[in-house]
Write a protein that holds these residues in place. Structure first.
Motif, PDB file in Angstrom:
ATOM      1  N   PRO A  65      56.518 -35.451  -9.047  1.00 52.58           N
ATOM      2  CA  PRO A  65      55.501 -35.612 -10.299  1.00 52.58           C
ATOM      3  C   PRO A  65      56.335 -36.243 -11.427  1.00 52.58           C
ATOM      4  O   PRO A  65      57.678 -36.079 -11.758  1.00 52.58           O
ATOM      5  CB  PRO A  65      55.014 -34.400 -10.443  1.00 52.58           C
ATOM      6  CG  PRO A  65      54.870 -33.697  -9.027  1.00 52.58           C
ATOM      7  CD  PRO A  65      56.342 -34.131  -8.426  1.00 52.58           C
ATOM      8  N   ALA A  66      55.690 -36.783 -12.698  1.00 55.36           N
ATOM      9  CA  ALA A  66      56.241 -37.292 -13.640  1.00 55.36           C
ATOM     10  C   ALA A  66      56.446 -36.038 -14.754  1.00 55.36           C
ATOM     11  O   ALA A  66      56.110 -34.743 -14.188  1.00 55.36           O
ATOM     12  CB  ALA A  66      55.167 -38.123 -14.496  1.00 55.36           C
ATOM     13  N   GLU A  67      57.557 -36.286 -15.778  1.00 51.83           N
ATOM     14  CA  GLU A  67      57.839 -35.333 -16.772  1.00 51.83           C
ATOM     15  C   GLU A  67      57.632 -36.010 -18.027  1.00 51.83           C
ATOM     16  O   GLU A  67      57.924 -37.004 -18.239  1.00 51.83           O
ATOM     17  CB  GLU A  67      59.350 -35.030 -16.429  1.00 51.83           C
ATOM     18  CG  GLU A  67      59.712 -34.329 -15.385  1.00 51.83           C
ATOM     19  CD  GLU A  67      61.309 -34.074 -15.353  1.00 51.83           C
ATOM     20  OE1 GLU A  67      61.958 -34.248 -16.208  1.00 51.83           O
ATOM     21  OE2 GLU A  67      61.828 -33.526 -14.144  1.00 51.83           O
ATOM     22  N   ILE A  68      56.724 -35.126 -18.871  1.00 51.67           N
ATOM     23  CA  ILE A  68      56.400 -35.482 -20.149  1.00 51.67           C
ATOM     24  C   ILE A  68      57.864 -34.908 -21.148  1.00 51.67           C
ATOM     25  O   ILE A  68      58.236 -33.786 -21.419  1.00 51.67           O
ATOM     26  CB  ILE A  68      55.255 -34.568 -20.901  1.00 51.67           C
ATOM     27  CG1 ILE A  68      53.928 -35.123 -19.867  1.00 51.67           C
ATOM     28  CG2 ILE A  68      55.151 -34.900 -22.329  1.00 51.67           C
ATOM     29  CD1 ILE A  68      52.752 -34.484 -20.250  1.00 51.67           C
ATOM     30  N   LEU A  69      58.220 -36.001 -21.827  1.00 50.01           N
ATOM     31  CA  LEU A  69      59.479 -35.859 -22.791  1.00 50.01           C
ATOM     32  C   LEU A  69      59.227 -35.600 -23.843  1.00 50.01           C
ATOM     33  O   LEU A  69      59.887 -34.909 -24.723  1.00 50.01           O
ATOM     34  CB  LEU A  69      60.482 -37.026 -22.499  1.00 50.01           C
ATOM     35  CG  LEU A  69      60.942 -37.477 -21.002  1.00 50.01           C
ATOM     36  CD1 LEU A  69      61.870 -38.726 -21.307  1.00 50.01           C
ATOM     37  CD2 LEU A  69      61.568 -36.389 -20.251  1.00 50.01           C
ATOM     38  N   ASP A  70      58.177 -36.199 -24.673  1.00 50.14           N
ATOM     39  CA  ASP A  70      57.695 -35.925 -25.931  1.00 50.14           C
ATOM     40  C   ASP A  70      56.398 -36.138 -25.917  1.00 50.14           C
ATOM     41  O   ASP A  70      55.759 -37.061 -25.322  1.00 50.14           O
ATOM     42  CB  ASP A  70      58.389 -37.135 -26.926  1.00 50.14           C
ATOM     43  CG  ASP A  70      58.465 -36.578 -28.122  1.00 50.14           C
ATOM     44  OD1 ASP A  70      58.106 -35.529 -28.681  1.00 50.14           O
ATOM     45  OD2 ASP A  70      59.298 -37.509 -28.949  1.00 50.14           O
ATOM     46  N   PHE A  71      55.477 -35.393 -26.962  1.00 52.71           N
ATOM     47  CA  PHE A  71      54.140 -35.479 -26.968  1.00 52.71           C
ATOM     48  C   PHE A  71      53.528 -35.117 -28.460  1.00 52.71           C
ATOM     49  O   PHE A  71      54.070 -34.024 -28.933  1.00 52.71           O
ATOM     50  CB  PHE A  71      53.533 -34.592 -25.797  1.00 52.71           C
ATOM     51  CG  PHE A  71      51.871 -34.895 -25.778  1.00 52.71           C
ATOM     52  CD1 PHE A  71      51.592 -35.627 -25.014  1.00 52.71           C
ATOM     53  CD2 PHE A  71      51.095 -33.999 -26.668  1.00 52.71           C
ATOM     54  CE1 PHE A  71      50.115 -35.660 -24.627  1.00 52.71           C
ATOM     55  CE2 PHE A  71      49.830 -34.169 -26.611  1.00 52.71           C
ATOM     56  CZ  PHE A  71      49.337 -34.972 -25.605  1.00 52.71           C
ATOM     57  N   LEU A  72      52.871 -35.816 -29.109  1.00 56.03           N
ATOM     58  CA  LEU A  72      51.947 -35.610 -30.389  1.00 56.03           C
ATOM     59  C   LEU A  72      50.783 -36.011 -30.057  1.00 56.03           C
ATOM     60  O   LEU A  72      50.554 -37.488 -29.983  1.00 56.03           O
ATOM     61  CB  LEU A  72      52.884 -36.060 -31.482  1.00 56.03           C
ATOM     62  CG  LEU A  72      52.129 -35.739 -33.035  1.00 56.03           C
ATOM     63  CD1 LEU A  72      51.982 -34.294 -33.073  1.00 56.03           C
ATOM     64  CD2 LEU A  72      52.883 -36.515 -34.076  1.00 56.03           C
TER      65      LEU A  72
END
Length: 219
Positions: A65-72
Motif C-alpha cells: 500500500p501507499a504511504e502519505i508523506l505530507d498532508f494538509l
C-alpha cells in the motif's frame, strides 16, 4: 500538462477554474507524478481551494500500500495509516495517463490490458479519495477545435468510469470515500509521432470541467 521526456520522467498537470464556475468554486493548483523510479513513485498535489491552501505528497509502491508523506486540507484530517493500508495496492491519479501514453505497464486487474487500446481497471488513491477507474475504448472520433489554439482531427476517445469505493471489510461506508460515480472522457491523438492527450472532460460541482491541449502555432 507536461509529459514525460528524455530529460524527465514526470507528468505534471496545472489548472484553475475560470468563467462562471470560477466565480463560485475557485481553485488553482497542480499535481505531479515522478516516474523516475517505478518502484517508488512520488505523487504531489498543491493548490488553493477557495483561498485555503492544500497539499499532499504520497509515495506509491508496486507491491504494498501507499504511504502519505505530507498532508494538509481545510476540510479533513489526514487519513490514518490503517485506512490507507485497508485499500491494498493503489496507484497515483496520473498513472492512467502514463499507461495511455504507453509509457509503462500499468498495475491493472485486466491481464489482457493493452495500453494502446484504452482498457483496464485501476485502483487509484489521491490522498483524500480512493476510487476504481475503468477504461473503455470508444473508438476513433473526429474532434473539432472549440478554441482557436485547440486540436482538430482524428482522436481516440477513451471513457473513464469512476466508482468511489467503500472499506474493504464491507461494513459501513468509510468517511474518506464517496458513494457516487462519475464519468470522465479523454481524447488522445498522434501529434508529431507521439500520442498525447488533446482534450479531457469531467464533472464539476457545477457543470463540467474541460481541459484542452494548447498547440503551438504551425502544428
Amino acid at each position: 500538462m507536461t509529459l514525460p521526456a528524455a530529460e524527465s520522467r514526470s507528468i505534471r498537470v496545472e489548472g484553475e477554474t475560470v468563467g462562471f464556475v470560477g466565480k463560485i468554486f475557485k481553485y488553482d493548483g497542480a499535481m505531479e507524478s515522478d516516474y523516475s523510479d517505478m518502484d517508488s513513485v512520488i505523487f504531489s498535489l498543491s493548490g488553493l481551494d477557495n483561498d485555503f491552501a492544500e497539499y499532499r505528497t504520497i509515495q506509491f509502491f508496486p507491491d504494498r500500500p501507499a504511504e502519505i508523506l505530507d498532508f494538509l486540507d481545510d476540510e479533513q484530517e489526514q487519513p490514518s495509516s490503517e485506512i490507507v493500508q485497508s485499500m491494498g495496492n493503489t496507484v497515483d491519479p496520473l498513472r492512467v495517463v502514463l499507461a495511455l501514453l504507453g509509457g509503462a505497464e500499468p498495475y491493472s486487474h485486466s491481464e489482457e490490458y493493452d495500453a494502446s487500446l484504452c482498457q483496464g481497471d485501476f485502483s487509484v488513491f489521491d490522498g483524500k479519495r480512493h476510487y476504481l477507474l475503468q477504461l473503455t475504448d470508444s473508438g476513433q472520433e473526429l474532434l473539432e477545435a472549440d478554441r482557436g489554439w485547440g486540436y482538430s482531427g482524428q482522436a481516440l476517445r477513451c471513457e473513464m468510469s469512476v466508482t468511489y469505493l467503500e472499506t474493504t471489510d464491507g461494513e459501513e461506508q468509510n468517511p474518506w470515500y464517496k458513494d457516487d460515480e462519475e464519468q470522465r472522457t479523454i481524447w488522445l491523438a498522434e501529434i508529431e509521432g507521439s500520442r498525447v492527450p488533446v482534450r479531457v472532460t469531467m464533472s464539476a460541482p457545477i457543470g463540467k470541467i474541460t481541459g484542452r491541449l494548447e498547440l503551438p502555432q504551425g502544428i
